[in-house]
Design an enzyme around this catalytic site. Structure first.
Site, short mmCIF file in Angstrom:
data_model
loop_
_atom_site.label_atom_id
_atom_site.label_comp_id
_atom_site.label_asym_id
_atom_site.label_seq_id
_atom_site.Cartn_x
_atom_site.Cartn_y
_atom_site.Cartn_z
N THR A 147 -7.98 21.00 4.78
CA THR A 147 -8.36 20.92 6.20
C THR A 147 -8.46 19.45 6.58
O THR A 147 -8.26 18.56 5.76
CB THR A 147 -9.75 21.54 6.44
N GLU A 156 -5.21 12.08 -4.25
CA GLU A 156 -4.00 11.24 -4.24
C GLU A 156 -3.24 11.35 -2.93
O GLU A 156 -2.67 10.38 -2.44
CB GLU A 156 -3.11 11.65 -5.43
N VAL A 164 -3.38 9.10 0.77
CA VAL A 164 -2.54 7.98 1.20
C VAL A 164 -1.12 8.24 0.73
O VAL A 164 -0.89 8.51 -0.45
CB VAL A 164 -3.05 6.65 0.59
N LEU A 210 3.31 10.35 -2.58
CA LEU A 210 3.67 9.10 -3.30
C LEU A 210 2.55 8.69 -4.26
O LEU A 210 1.38 8.81 -3.94
CB LEU A 210 3.91 7.96 -2.29
N ASP A 222 -6.33 7.04 11.43
CA ASP A 222 -5.74 7.57 10.20
C ASP A 222 -5.35 6.43 9.24
O ASP A 222 -5.62 6.49 8.04
CB ASP A 222 -4.52 8.42 10.57
N LYS A 242 -6.91 5.31 5.54
CA LYS A 242 -6.08 5.12 4.33
C LYS A 242 -6.28 3.73 3.74
O LYS A 242 -6.38 3.57 2.52
CB LYS A 242 -4.61 5.35 4.68
#
Ligand code: ADP
Ligand code: ASP
Ligand code: MG
Length: 826
Positions: A560, A611, A614, A618, A683, A687
């Site tokens: 979520t 993980e 971000v 990747l 956002d 990150k």
């Protein structure tokens, strides 16, 4: 000759009795068949006697129900009218006697042990008559005539030599027939469980489950070739299959292993059963009446090619721990003798003892029902010492469970106890007492009763007793990522089970409307329908139910973007539930909470993984962790971390205005559900904060300098207003874009962390819309891709570069999946 024992379920229905007949008649040797009462009858006989004792007239209904059950069975399995009449004569006469005894109890309101024993004996007497009548050429042998007991310490105990002599006499003729294939193979049917007192002739019994013992006694007395225990499971299993779904049949067990498992509650064989046949070296075979083709389990003296250190796990519910403590106990000889003599005189059996080496406390495991009596007799025994204060009154802790792991190869394998207690600790289960016998074939320990199921599961799993390891997964949030994750799990489940021996068991699913929990696993082909029938969504309710499930090897997966859900992690980690979050809120919230989550996970031996926070799938966070762990230092991070913003600045063109690019980002599901989170830089800030923290710097979101490209007032109203106003910005963007194009530059929204080389503790973080020239590594970054440049002490001249899809449901879900797999530790 051989002895075959059929348990209650095996003789419980017409269908099963017919299988019994087939199995017995197929024997190539003479057979003594020992039978239990029809399944459930023993309990009913006892319950009915309690009703009669309490003066409840409805005892008669219960009695009548037992009469009809036997009549119906006879009707179904003995079609021959004459045979039926003959059998009914015997059966009805037994049932009439039983009725009279019940009437006596009802009228006099007295139920002595003698009467209760008489009542309960009818179960086996009836079943044995019926089985004898329906088997071809079978004879009935009354166990009351040859199984003899005496009262020892309040317990009816077998009088061995006499019983063996009587059994041999009873089956004298039978034994002389031998195994000759030409002669008819006789079948003798014996009621199990029941016996008579050697002195008084009163009816007694060998204890609940005692038919197994009757069979073993007969096998030993007659030197049978084998004792077969026919029951309702495919043999002796690694654990009780009613509790552990992944339990499976053990091919071979030694007598010692079987004895240890039975002593600790493996109900499949009544514990005293092993000894008589073990002494005579007669093998035991445990077989399934309902699946006779299955080879079952062979129990014998020595097992070859046996490499497993642990063979099985068993447990006893409802146990109490009596702790005898006192400072005067240290070094005093005889305290233990007094404890055990006192308990033995009262007929209380002790199944576990644990004494600290300081000798000032001894803990004794007894059944809950014996606990009060044990406390009383021990308090009386040590009354003097308690009065002088040299010892304390007995402490009793009830409602516990005792678990044993068993295997003869433990002796040769170091580290079993370490693994055992490590596994329990990681699952948040504390061990109240433990004991390992010097024979090293058993380690037993006591836990709180509410942890029994979890302990059994987690141990079964970690000792690889199971054919596969289980990871129990809760998935919260069925949006694009959650939905894709469920789909990926569904398609991989079979493969992982076969090639990795890993079972991904989705035990919980929740979305905005509902949540559903099922410890047996939710069918992922139908999860939507199952979810709709679940509880209405309620975060606290869901949290409490998940904690209450107390399920082993579990992970909560948050797909979520909800702050409320992120607030649950701390509770879950504290309850030894790992957390995998696609949701970035927790890792980017205030630094202390972030640190606390990580610390809790470490303390509890579980995982907090994020993980995908971000760069979607990747490997960015993991790489930074690896660099730091190996002693490198991150000096600078420059990154494009927003798939949405990169997409927007790649899409923008003369014929595609700014507002249209935002719409497309939303449609293609790159953006957050609310795109303002992306456009306001929130956002990216989250990150950057996460990466900076992973790099070892303490940072809060407010510390990040912002240079944005949408005026602040666009973020203030409702989402609808925002969409309406957005085109107002198009003209200005287009004008600036043209200039940029002419200069051969591109917009990139860049996040930066830069440490001060002179003072490494000091650093700066910022997010800004930058104009990057042709030739810069960020210039050509396509679509919604992300890029991260890491300058470190080791990667200084040529920074490390990580680049690829930075958004999208499939890659994000795959990243979450990878985190889940890393927890499974496969
Ligand atoms: P019967 O009536 O045939 O004597 P029981 O009910 O006494 O059968 O014993 C069989 C039951 O024992 C199984 O149904 C199973 O639930 C239970 N059980 C407990 N531990 C084990 C184990 N390790 N292996 C097999 N069964 C077990
Ligand atoms: N019928 C008895 C009981 O239920 C004995 C047995 O089944 O072994 O305990
Ligand atoms: Mg049994």
């Amino acid at each position: 000759m051989k002895v075959m024992k059929f348990g209650g379920t095996s003789v419980g229905s017409a269908e099963s009795i017919l299988s019994v007949k087939k199995i017995v008649e197929a024997s190539e040797e003479p057979v003594v068949v020992v039978v239990s009462a029809l399944g459930g009858i023993t309990d009913q006989l006892l319950n009915t006697s309690r009703q009669a004792l309490a003066g409840e007239p409805r005892y008669i209904d219960a009695y009548n129900a037992m009469v009809s059950r036997h009549h119906q069975l006879i009707d179904a399995i003995i079609p021959d009218a004459d045979k039926q009449v003959a059998l009914l004569k015997t059966v009805d006469s037994l049932l009439d006697d039983l009725k009279s005894i019940y009437q006596g109890v009802f009228l006099i309101r007295d139920l002595s042990e003698k009467t209760a024993n008489a009542i309960v004996s009818y179960g086996e007497r009836l079943s044995a008559c019926i089985v004898a009548a329906m088997m071809h050429g079978a004879s009935f042998h009354n166990a009351l005539d040859f199984i003899k007991t005496e009262k020892k310490n309040d317990v009816n105990t077998l009088v061995t030599t006499l019983t063996y002599d009587l059994v041999r006499k009873e089956f004298k003729h039978f034994r002389s027939i031998g195994n000759d294939r030409q002669s008819p193979r006789p079948i003798a049917v014996v009621p199990g469980f029941i016996s008579t007192d050697n002195e008084t002739g009163e009816i007694t019994n060998l204890g609940r489950g005692g038919s197994d013992y009757t069979a073993s006694i007969i096998a030993a007395a007659l030197d049978a070739t084998i004792l077969e225990i026919w029951t309702d499971v495919d043999g002796f299993m690694t654990a009780d299959p009613k509790v552990i779904k992944t339990a499976y049949t053990i091919n071979e067990l030694s007598y010692v292993e079987a004895m240890e498992l039975c002593n600790f509650g493996a109900k499949v064989i009544y514990p005293p059963t092993i000894y008589p046949v073990c002494v005579k070296n007669i093998p035991i075979k445990v077989k399934n009446t309902f699946n006779p083709e299955h080879p079952g389990t062979l129990i014998k003296a020595k097992i070859e090619n046996d490499d497993k250190p642990i063979k099985g796990i068993s447990s006893i519910k409802g146990t109490s721990l009596i702790t005898v403590t006192g400072l005067s106990m240290v070094g005093v000889i005889g305290v233990n003798r007094r404890i055990f003599t006192t308990l033995a005189n009262k007929g209380i059996s002790v199944f576990m003892v644990s004494q600290a080496s300081s000798e000032n406390s001894t803990s004794i495991g007894v059944r809950d029902e014996d606990a009060e009596a044990a406390r009383e007799v021990l308090n009386a025994e040590f009354a003097k010492e308690i009065e002088t204060g040299a010892m304390f009154p007995m402490q009793v802790e009830s409602g516990l469970a005792t678990i044993a792991i068993v295997g003869e190869n433990m002796k040769q394998t170091p580290g079993i106890a370490g693994k055992l207690f490590g596994t329990l600790g990681r699952s948040g289960i504390s061990v109240i007492a433990c004991a390992q016998g010097a024979s090293e074939t058993n380690i037993s320990f006591v836990v709180d009763g509410k942890f029994l199921r979890k302990s059994l599961n987690v141990l079964h799993d970690s000792f690889f007793l199971s054919e596969y390891k289980v990871l129990n997964i809760f998935i919260c949030g069925i949006g694009t990522v959650g939905g894709m994750l469920l789909e990926q799990i569904r398609t991989q489940q079979q493969f992982l089970m076969q090639s990795r021996r890993l079972k991904l068991n989705v035990v919980g699913i929740s979305d905005v409307d509902n949540f559903v929990l099922d410890r047996d696993g939710i069918d992922l082909d139908n999860y939507e329908k199952i979810l709709r029938a679940g509880y209405p969504a309620n975060t606290e309710h869901m949290r409490d139910e998940i904690v209450k499930m107390n399920i082993f090897n579990s992970v909560f997966v948050d797909c979520t973007a909800s702050r409320q859900i992120a607030m649950l992690y701390q509770t879950f980690l504290e309850h030894n539930i790992s957390v995998v979050a696609a949701n970035k809120i927790a890792a980017s919230s205030d630094y202390d909470s972030y640190l606390k989550l990580k610390q809790t996970a470490r303390d509890k031996g579980v995982w907090f993984r994020y993980e995908t926070n971000v760069g979607a799938g990747l490997p960015i966070i993991g790489t930074i962790n690896d660099l730091c762990n190996s002693g490198d230092k991150i000096l600078k991070i420059e990154a494009i971390l927003s798939g949405t913003l990169n997409f927007i600045f790649n899409e923008i063109a003369a014929d595609v205005p700014f507002s249209e690019t935002v719409k497309r980002a939303k449609e293609q599901r790159y953006s957050e559900p609310d795109p303002r989170i992306d456009l306001s830089g929130t956002d990216v800030i989250r990150k950057l904060v996460i990466l900076t923290r992973e790099a070892g710097y303490k940072v809060e979101q407010d510390d990040v300098e912002k240079h944005l490209f949408v005026p602040n007032d666009y973020f203030e109203g409702s989402l609808d207003d925002f969409w309406k106003r957005l085109p107002e910005l198009d003209a200005d963007f287009e004008a600036r874009r043209k200039v940029l194009e002419a200069e051969n530059k591109r917009w990139r929204f860049v996040a930066t962390m830069e440490a001060d080389e002179q003072n490494p503790a000091s650093f700066k973080t910022s997010v800004a819309l930058k104009e990057v020239p042709y030739g810069h590594p960020f210039y050509g970054l396509e679509g919604s891709n992300n890029i991260v440049l890491l300058t470190t002490e080791r990667y200084k001249e040529y920074p490390m570069l990580i680049q690829g899809y930075g958004a999208g449901a499939a890659v994000t879900a795959a990243g979450v999946f990878a985190n889940i797999m890393s927890i499974a530790n496969i």
